[in-house]
Structure formats: structure tokens, C-alpha cells
Enzyme design. Sequence first.
Site, short mmCIF file in Angstrom:
data_model
loop_
_atom_site.label_atom_id
_atom_site.label_comp_id
_atom_site.label_asym_id
_atom_site.label_seq_id
_atom_site.Cartn_x
_atom_site.Cartn_y
_atom_site.Cartn_z
N ARG A 231 0.76 -1.55 0.15
CA ARG A 231 -0.09 -0.13 0.00
C ARG A 231 0.95 1.24 -0.01
NH1 ARG A 231 -3.09 -2.95 -1.79
NH2 ARG A 231 -5.12 -3.45 -0.78
N ASP A 255 5.23 -0.55 -6.75
CA ASP A 255 3.97 -0.67 -7.32
C ASP A 255 2.88 -0.06 -7.06
OD1 ASP A 255 2.72 -2.32 -9.47
OD2 ASP A 255 1.60 -3.40 -7.74
N GLU A 260 -2.62 7.31 -5.32
CA GLU A 260 -2.93 6.79 -6.74
C GLU A 260 -4.41 6.63 -7.47
OE1 GLU A 260 -2.57 2.07 -6.13
OE2 GLU A 260 -0.62 3.01 -5.77
N HIS A 292 0.58 -0.31 -9.98
CA HIS A 292 -0.40 -1.20 -9.34
C HIS A 292 -1.04 -2.42 -9.90
CE1 HIS A 292 -3.04 -0.98 -5.37
NE2 HIS A 292 -2.63 -2.20 -5.54
#
Length: 326
Positions: A231, A255, A260, A292
Site C-alpha cells: 500500500r 508498484d 494513486e 499497481h
Amino acid sequence: MKVSFFSVRDDEIDYIHQYAKKYDIEIDIHRDALTLDNVDLCQGSQAISIMTTKTDEAIIKKLSDYQVVYISTRTIGFDHIDLMACEKYGIHVGNVSYSLASVAEYTVMMILMALRNMKLIVERFASQDFSLNRIRGKELTHLTVGIIGTGKIGQEVIRYLSGFSCHIIAYDRYPQESLKDDVEYVDLETLWKRSDVISLHAPSMESTYHMINKDSIQKMKDGVVIINTARGSLIDTDDLIVGIENQKIGYAALDVVENESHLYYQEYKNEVINHHQLAILRSFPNVLLTPHTAFFTHQAVSDMVEYSIISAKATYEHQENPWLIL
């Protein structure tokens, strides 16, 4: 029963139809995210299936008015749902699980790419620069990897890393007895100090918010590698940027990043992106960013859709639901 799906991507549609038929439910499919403006689309449904869009009290009250009894998020994380409001209005909530290999394999890939400076190598090769300057890498087998969070994904990452013969240390508030022969559990202070690579696998909670910050970064080894497939809120991005600029942090492979949710999974080609921190991170040669996508495999997407349907149906029919949160 009927389930309304929101934020549906093209790659999910076949799975939604397949599992709706398998489990004998009605479906509504909506590509848009659930908002207060379109919540009326849930009328006639007993459950909804969403992604990571914010689901606040105003939306939840409307869902209650429309007699929706279950919210399923097709994600492991559920911090985008106002659980207190759900409890207030008597709506159950559940998440999903999915193939552990998806995120675990991706994490190991990012560790290896970071250690071998793969972003720089690929970018140079594209411009026919085949020099060796500044791309000498490190071998994982000689390093200490610190794993923060030894839940299911963290355990799978540990299993994969054990094949590289690196030393693995770990921190978790609730150590797993089954891992004590494979990893050395340490406190956070020790993990910061001893790790060459730090990989985050903790949930987003008040206690984990900005756990990587200027104070914890200062305690880390010079040149530490930080990996985040968990996260974005686990890292204070401004402090991370400072740590990269002063060369305390040798590499970051992310990632996920803070803030986001309004950005990833959309196309912004030739547009100005409203995310100042992301623009800075993208400029660094020693920062590898992906949008992500660690979860994004055929098996994981199939699992997310199927388990969302199974959990909604189980709760509606008063059966055991292994994904039930509230």
C-alpha cells in the site's frame, strides 16, 4: 439474487458472466465507479461489487435505502469503505483473496530488477547505449532481506526468496510459528538497521501509516533498497524522495504510491498528470515504478471475480463467508 458490478474492466467481463452462470445469480455490469451520482443503479440488487473507489457514508445510506445488504470489494484492501457507516446502516462488507503467486512473484521480480539496475539498462539499450557505467548490480544471495508483514503474501515471498539463499529477517506484530525455522523475527529497529533490501507486505492501517519516514530511513543502511507492492500509505513519499536525493536510499521499486486511486488504470498520454510526487519519482534513474499491477494475472482476476460472487451469495443466503469483514 442480483449483484451490481462497478468499475468493471474489459478483462473481467467474461469472468463475471462465467461465474454468474455457475452460481446462478443475476448481474448488472457498470464500467464506471460507484458514486453518489449513479448509486441509483443499485436498485433491485442485494449486493454490489466494487474496486478501490471511496465508498462513504452518503453512498452507504443510499445503498441501505435501496435494500443492498452486502458490499464486496474485489481487492484484499478495504480501507476505501466506511465500515462505521456500514455498521450503522446494517450493511455487511467483505473483501476477496486471490492467487498468492501473483504479488509474490512480482515482488521477487522487482527485487531482482532493483538489484540489477534494470530500469537504467533497458532505457540505455533502447537508445543504443551499451556501456557499463553505473549499472553494476548486486547479488541477492549475499544480502539480507527484511520482510515487513508475514501474512499470506509475505509468507509466499519468503518461500520464493529462500531459494536464493539470502538471509531473511522479518517483522510482524503476530509472528508465524511455522516460519521460525525459515526466517529470523526481529523488531522494527533491528530490521531497519540490518536489511539490505526491505520489502513491504503490511496492510494499510493507522499503525502502519508512513511507517517508512525520515526517522526510519535514517536508521537504514546506506544504499538500502525499498520494495513496495502493498500500500502506498506505508511510505511517506516526501521523505522517500529526500532519502533518494541524499543517496541514503539506493533504489526504490514501487508498484503502489500515495494518492494513486484517481490516477492508475487510466490513460493520460500527452496530458499533464496531477501528481507532483509521481513526477519527481519518475525522474530518478534508480526508481522503478509500475501502476499497481502486481496482482494482475489471469488467475488473480478470475479469483477476484469468483470470490466476490461467492461471498455475496453466501452472506445473502446466511452461509459461512470466509471473506466477511463486517
